[in-house]
Enzyme design. Structure first.
Site, mmCIF file in Angstrom:
data_model
loop_
_atom_site.group_PDB
_atom_site.id
_atom_site.type_symbol
_atom_site.label_atom_id
_atom_site.label_comp_id
_atom_site.label_asym_id
_atom_site.label_seq_id
_atom_site.Cartn_x
_atom_site.Cartn_y
_atom_site.Cartn_z
ATOM 1 N N ARG A 43 0.686 -1.630 0.247
ATOM 2 C CA ARG A 43 0.165 0.196 0.111
ATOM 3 C C ARG A 43 0.955 1.537 -0.591
ATOM 4 O O ARG A 43 1.891 1.576 0.769
ATOM 5 C CB ARG A 43 -0.951 -0.094 0.967
ATOM 6 C CG ARG A 43 -2.181 -0.892 1.078
ATOM 7 C CD ARG A 43 -3.401 -0.719 0.858
ATOM 8 N NE ARG A 43 -4.252 -1.448 0.403
ATOM 9 C CZ ARG A 43 -4.560 -2.655 -0.497
ATOM 10 N NH1 ARG A 43 -3.231 -2.184 -1.610
ATOM 11 N NH2 ARG A 43 -5.295 -2.902 -0.936
ATOM 12 N N HIS B 192 -1.527 0.770 -9.642
ATOM 13 C CA HIS B 192 -2.393 -0.596 -8.214
ATOM 14 C C HIS B 192 -2.871 -1.401 -9.893
ATOM 15 O O HIS B 192 -4.249 -1.360 -9.801
ATOM 16 C CB HIS B 192 -3.600 0.341 -8.080
ATOM 17 C CG HIS B 192 -3.417 0.293 -7.254
ATOM 18 N ND1 HIS B 192 -4.143 0.571 -5.645
ATOM 19 C CD2 HIS B 192 -3.335 -1.780 -6.448
ATOM 20 C CE1 HIS B 192 -4.345 -0.603 -4.871
ATOM 21 N NE2 HIS B 192 -3.953 -1.905 -5.209
ATOM 22 N N GLU C 63 -3.037 7.948 -4.134
ATOM 23 C CA GLU C 63 -3.360 7.569 -5.372
ATOM 24 C C GLU C 63 -5.380 7.792 -5.969
ATOM 25 O O GLU C 63 -6.074 8.582 -5.292
ATOM 26 C CB GLU C 63 -3.911 5.939 -5.364
ATOM 27 C CG GLU C 63 -3.153 4.830 -5.276
ATOM 28 C CD GLU C 63 -2.662 3.688 -5.110
ATOM 29 O OE1 GLU C 63 -4.331 3.106 -5.141
ATOM 30 O OE2 GLU C 63 -1.932 3.400 -4.706
#
Ligand code: NDP
Length: 317
Positions: A236, A283, A265
């Site tokens: 993460r 991602h 993000e």
């Protein structure tokens, strides 16, 4: 039997899952509502289940406005945006999709590792820009050997172990850092993250997210990693202090980074997009047809198992 009469869909899901869900259940998409909080204040009590994803999550406030919910089924393994503690306190079952994505996330960790070390994305840009033709021969320069290198894995859970096994195929020496040593694995546990960073050539981060791992990879760890070693993050964005990472890259205090995840993000700092020794992905570590299909199936299987037995196939607590 725990019949699920009405399901709240917290946000956009992969099309196959959305289709399967809507074919089987009565589903309402929260994102169709201009004011989700007002909608939930009025209609929250009619929902007995929520379907969400690791990326979308569910706020604790929204869960509080859903008094009849018995089960949450989430697409993904990350629980940092899912209110697991609040759900647990209300005996709400929480399903997720572990294991089925281990291979693809581990593969992507290696894609990033190979790319940043052997400079493949950078070399691709070089060829496309006509630089090879202009400069000729061996003009591109050299990369870093991967086979036989030392890999430090931060987090040795389901995915971390899959990454460590991939290291065998590259004749790598592997060590890992977790809070508790893992029983029955062939790799050495390193109690100090800084020591692991000092030792390795590639530091691969695959812990869970959330407050307990926030900025685990900080200035001190990056300095320990050093100017000839690389950071790979498929966990993460919050696990890495992104500002400290940018400073370390700018100063040449680490050799490069391969990043699938970011602190904010989908925003990626301009400082990173301008660097050739970083590889940046949106991602996508689990994003293959096969794995996304299996994850969607597990979301459905969790709901169906809950209806039949009151239990989930994959329970988050
Ligand atoms: P697991 O729960 O199996 O493993 C988590 C590991 O992290 C454990 O080994 C745990 O060990 C370690 N860990 C947790 N906190 C710390 C800490 N403070 N310091 C050191 N180690 C720590 O999870 P998975 O392997 O299934 O998944 C890991 C994570 O990968 C997910 O939570 C998710 O955030 C991320 N992920 C990212 C994807 C992507 O698209 N990029 C896709 C899928 C997952 P211990 O508790 O002993 O410290």
């Amino acid at each position: 039997m725990h019949t699920l009469n009405r399901i709240l869909q917290a946000g956009k899901l992969v099309p196959a899952l959305e289709q399967a869900l809507h074919a089987r259940y009565s589903v309402h998409r929260l994102t169709d509502e201009p004011d989700p909080a007002a909608f939930l204040a009025e209609h929250g009590a009619q929902f007995d289940a929520v379907v969400t994803s690791a990326a979308i999550g569910l706020s604790a406030q929204h869960l509080a406005a859903l008094p009849s919910v018995k089960v949450i089924s989430s697409f993904g393994v990350g629980l940092d945006k899912v209110p697991v503690e609040e759900a647990k306190a209300r005996s709400i079952a929480v399903g997720y999709t572990p294991d089925v994505l281990n291979d693809c996330v581990a593969d992507m960790a290696f894609a990033l590792l190979l790319d940043v070390a052997r400079r493949t994305a950078e070399a691709d840009r070089f060829v496309r820009a006509g630089q090879w033709v202009r400069l000729g021969g061996n003009s591109f320069g050299l990369g870093r050997k991967v086979s036989g290198a030392r890999m430090g894995v931060v987090g040795l859970g389901r995915i971390g172990q899959t990454i460590a096994r991939r290291g065998l195929g590259f004749d790598m020496e592997v060590r890992y850092h977790t809070r508790r040593p893992v029983a029955g694995v062939p790799w050495a546990h390193e109690p100090s993250l800084t020591e692991l960073a000092t030792w390795c050539d590639f530091l691969v981060v695959i812990t869970s997210g959330g407050p307990s791992t926030r900025h685990l990879i900080n200035e001190e760890v990056l300095n320990a990693l050093g100017p000839r070693s690389f950071l790979i993050n498929v966990a993460r964005g919050t696990v890495v202090d992104e500002a400290a990472l940018i400073r370390a890259l700018q100063d040449g205090r680490i050799a490069g980074a391969g990043l699938d995840v970011f602190e904010n993000e989908p925003q990626v700092p301009d400082a990173l997009t301008g660097m050739d020794n970083v590889v940046l992905l949106p991602h996508i570590a689990s994003a293959t047809h096969e794995t996304r299909q299996a994850m969607g199936q597990r979301v459905m299987d969790n709901l169906e198992a809950f209806e039949r037995t009151g239990q989930l196939i994959s329970s988050a607590y």
